[in-house]
Design an enzyme around this catalytic site. Structure first.
Site, PDB file in Angstrom:
ATOM      1  N   ASP A   1       0.870  -1.176   0.000  1.00  0.00           N
ATOM      2  CA  ASP A   1       0.000   0.000   0.000  1.00  0.00           C
ATOM      3  C   ASP A   1       0.912   1.232   0.000  1.00  0.00           C
ATOM      4  OD1 ASP A   1      -2.634   1.120   0.260  1.00  0.00           O
ATOM      5  OD2 ASP A   1      -2.217   1.522   2.358  1.00  0.00           O
TER       6      ASP A   1
ATOM      7  N   LYS B   1      -0.651  -1.418  -4.837  1.00  0.00           N
ATOM      8  CA  LYS B   1      -1.443  -0.204  -5.083  1.00  0.00           C
ATOM      9  C   LYS B   1      -0.472   0.932  -5.432  1.00  0.00           C
ATOM     10  CE  LYS B   1      -5.016  -1.239  -1.609  1.00  0.00           C
ATOM     11  NZ  LYS B   1      -5.538  -0.853  -0.281  1.00  0.00           N
TER      12      LYS B   1
HETATM   13  P1  5GP Z   1       1.907  -0.597   3.847  1.00  0.00           P
HETATM   14  O1  5GP Z   1       2.968  -0.715   4.912  1.00  0.00           O
HETATM   15  O2  5GP Z   1       2.408  -0.939   2.460  1.00  0.00           O
HETATM   16  O3  5GP Z   1       1.214   0.742   3.868  1.00  0.00           O
HETATM   17  O4  5GP Z   1       0.749  -1.595   4.243  1.00  0.00           O
HETATM   18  C1  5GP Z   1       0.837  -2.941   3.974  1.00  0.00           C
HETATM   19  C2  5GP Z   1      -0.098  -3.712   4.863  1.00  0.00           C
HETATM   20  O5  5GP Z   1      -1.338  -3.015   5.058  1.00  0.00           O
HETATM   21  C3  5GP Z   1      -0.477  -5.015   4.192  1.00  0.00           C
HETATM   22  O6  5GP Z   1       0.453  -6.044   4.493  1.00  0.00           O
HETATM   23  C4  5GP Z   1      -1.858  -5.274   4.740  1.00  0.00           C
HETATM   24  O7  5GP Z   1      -1.759  -5.919   5.991  1.00  0.00           O
HETATM   25  C5  5GP Z   1      -2.435  -3.879   4.966  1.00  0.00           C
HETATM   26  N1  5GP Z   1      -3.289  -3.452   3.822  1.00  0.00           N
HETATM   27  C6  5GP Z   1      -3.032  -2.479   2.926  1.00  0.00           C
HETATM   28  N2  5GP Z   1      -4.039  -2.359   2.024  1.00  0.00           N
HETATM   29  C7  5GP Z   1      -4.951  -3.314   2.370  1.00  0.00           C
HETATM   30  C8  5GP Z   1      -6.221  -3.711   1.793  1.00  0.00           C
HETATM   31  O8  5GP Z   1      -6.729  -3.188   0.784  1.00  0.00           O
HETATM   32  N3  5GP Z   1      -6.860  -4.732   2.416  1.00  0.00           N
HETATM   33  C9  5GP Z   1      -6.373  -5.355   3.522  1.00  0.00           C
HETATM   34  N4  5GP Z   1      -7.098  -6.343   4.050  1.00  0.00           N
HETATM   35  N5  5GP Z   1      -5.174  -5.010   4.081  1.00  0.00           N
HETATM   36  C10 5GP Z   1      -4.481  -4.006   3.497  1.00  0.00           C
END
Ligand code: 5GP
Length: 182
Positions: A106, A134
């Site tokens: 994300d 994303k």
């Molecule tokens: P980042 O550190 O890249 O911002 O977030 C990654 C983590 O956020 C992922 O491993 C997941 O646990 C959670 N996450 C981000 N987007 C989503 C989503 O659309 N759905 C779900 N269920 N978890 C998400």
């Protein structure tokens, strides 16, 4: 099921189990080809990536091992995300070619911090595979997955290991939160 309800919210089907299997197989074939002759160490990030890791690993034909970590990320300053490894790595990664398996990237905060730590621990190389990516939400470009299954818009998804309040991980397909306009 074309849609599911979790904690009062509706999610619509986004990817079928068959389509997911195709995507996972394609990623595995790229890794098999890029790492031919090598013995990469896979590190699965729990909890969300367990299903992707299991399916992906079955399609890996290389001699390779897999281990698991649980991470916690903290929103730190704008430039340094702090990531804590909650379950210590049981494998020595010094000199290893590491492939981290994530469910979804994300903002990239979690992987930004984790990749840095793996390099500090002496990994020979660190690459990232994520079932979903994303790109529009990405803030930490070093967390761009080299092996991304599918790029998706910045919407909340559920199923295939990904949860909403710990629910929905067991769904074999992927679902997206229905927006208020639809
Ligand atoms: P980042 O550190 O890249 O911002 O977030 C990654 C983590 O956020 C992922 O491993 C997941 O646990 C959670 N996450 C981000 N987007 C989503 C989503 O659309 N759905 C779900 N269920 N978890 C998400």
């Amino acid at each position: 099921m074309q849609s599911v309800e979790v904690n009062g919210l509706i999610f619509d089907k986004y990817l079928s189990a068959e389509k997911i299997a195709e995507i996972v197989d394609k990623v595995a074939q790229r890794i098999n080809s890029d790492y031919a002759g090598k013995e990469p160490l896979f590190i699965c990030v729990l909890n969300g990536a367990f299903m992707y890791a299991s399916d992906l690993f079955k399609c890996i034909t290389l001699s390779s091992a897999i281990t698991f970590v649980r991470l916690k990320s903290y929103e730190g300053t704008a430039t340094t995300g702090e990531v804590k490894i909650l379950t210590p790595l049981t494998v020595d990664i010094k000199g290893r070619d590491v492939i981290v398996i994530e469910d979804i990237i994300d903002t990239g905060l979690t992987m930004h911090g984790f990749i840095q730590q793996l390099k500090e621990m002496g990994a020979n190389s660190v690459e990232l595979t994520s079932f979903l990516f994303k790109p529009e939400a990405l803030k930490y470009t070093d967390a761009t997955p080299k092996y991304a299954g599918l790029e998706i818009p910045t919407k909340f998804v559920l199923g295939y290991g990904l949860d909403f309040d710990e629910k929905g991980r067991n769904l074999p397909a992927l679902y997206v939160l229905r927006s208020s306009e639809s």
